[in-house]
Every structure is written in structure tokens, then in C-alpha cells.
Scaffold this active site. Sequence first.
Site, short mmCIF file in Angstrom:
data_model
loop_
_atom_site.label_atom_id
_atom_site.label_comp_id
_atom_site.label_asym_id
_atom_site.label_seq_id
_atom_site.Cartn_x
_atom_site.Cartn_y
_atom_site.Cartn_z
N GLU A 84 7.93 -43.13 8.43
CA GLU A 84 6.95 -43.80 7.59
C GLU A 84 6.71 -42.92 6.37
OE1 GLU A 84 2.17 -44.34 7.92
OE2 GLU A 84 3.35 -44.95 9.67
N GLU B 155 -2.83 -43.49 0.50
CA GLU B 155 -3.65 -43.77 1.66
C GLU B 155 -5.02 -43.14 1.41
OE1 GLU B 155 -1.93 -42.57 5.43
OE2 GLU B 155 -2.75 -44.39 6.30
#
Length: 166
Positions: free
Chosen positions: A134, A139
Site C-alpha cells: 500500500e 493521509e
Amino acid sequence: MFTKYFATAALAATTALGNTYQLVEESRGVTFFDNFDFQTDPSPTNGTSKYMPRAYAAQHKLIGVVNNNGSAPSAYIGVGSTNVTEARLSIRLESKNSYNHALVLADIKHMPSGPGLWPALWMVNPTNWPAGGEIDIIEQVNGHAYNTATLYVIPIPILFIRTMLT
């Protein structure tokens, strides 16, 4: 192959051809959401979000298009705010296209922050997540004043970058 998941983003993707790049996908304005599927499965991280389909999200103003002071139309993504005692109404977008190599550009004018919010832009191997790795490009977790960018190769992150949001 990597697929992009978005909570908040505008996308322009390019594919490498030798030493040059060619624009192969662009998502913006009134057609932004056409390049994405709206996921309605439960949160894969067991979060307290309830992901809504496109028609519901548009009707309840979780998504839309705005014009700011006569500029080009911009897509917006929001979250539900009327029922916070249960799962928060939200959206989870998955790009319809996948790429083996890409340069991804995101022009984000505003990213929401606060308790219970987790706007993100990340890429995964769609056939083998999370074991296939990933890449968290953006984020912004739960109102923190910084962005967390991480490259994961199971079982641990191998690159962790924290940048301050301004």
C-alpha cells in the site's frame, strides 16, 4: 497493478513512455466522479463509516461540484454530520482504471479535518491487499496537523514521512 482509493482528491494520471509522460486520465470538475466506482462494502479497517452509493451521496450533498469565484468547477467530497452516534455517512471511491506505472497529481483546495475524519489518497494492489502493499500518498488522520505518507510492505511500513499541513 495499483488502484487508487480516494476520500478527497482531484486526479490527473500519466503513464511513463520512455523518458516522457502522456496524460491518460484526468478527473476534474463536473466529470470528476465518472472515473470512480462508489464502494458500499463495510470499512475494510472496521471503521465507523457507512459508505454511500453515488446517487445517495449526491442527493445528501456528500459529493458535488462548486464554482469558486468564477474559477473552473471543482469537485467536492464531504461527510455526513447529522448522525454521529452511529456510523458516519461517507464515500469511498475506487478508480475504474489501474496502472502499473503512473505519476499521480492531486490538486486539493481543502481537506476536512477533525475528530472521526480520515481523508486519504492511497494506492494498493487490488487483487492482494493488504499483503500486496500500500502507498499512502495523503493521509490526514483524525484532525492531526500533519500529513502521513507511508509505503507499506507487509508486515511493516518501510518508509514513513510526516509533513506539516499549512
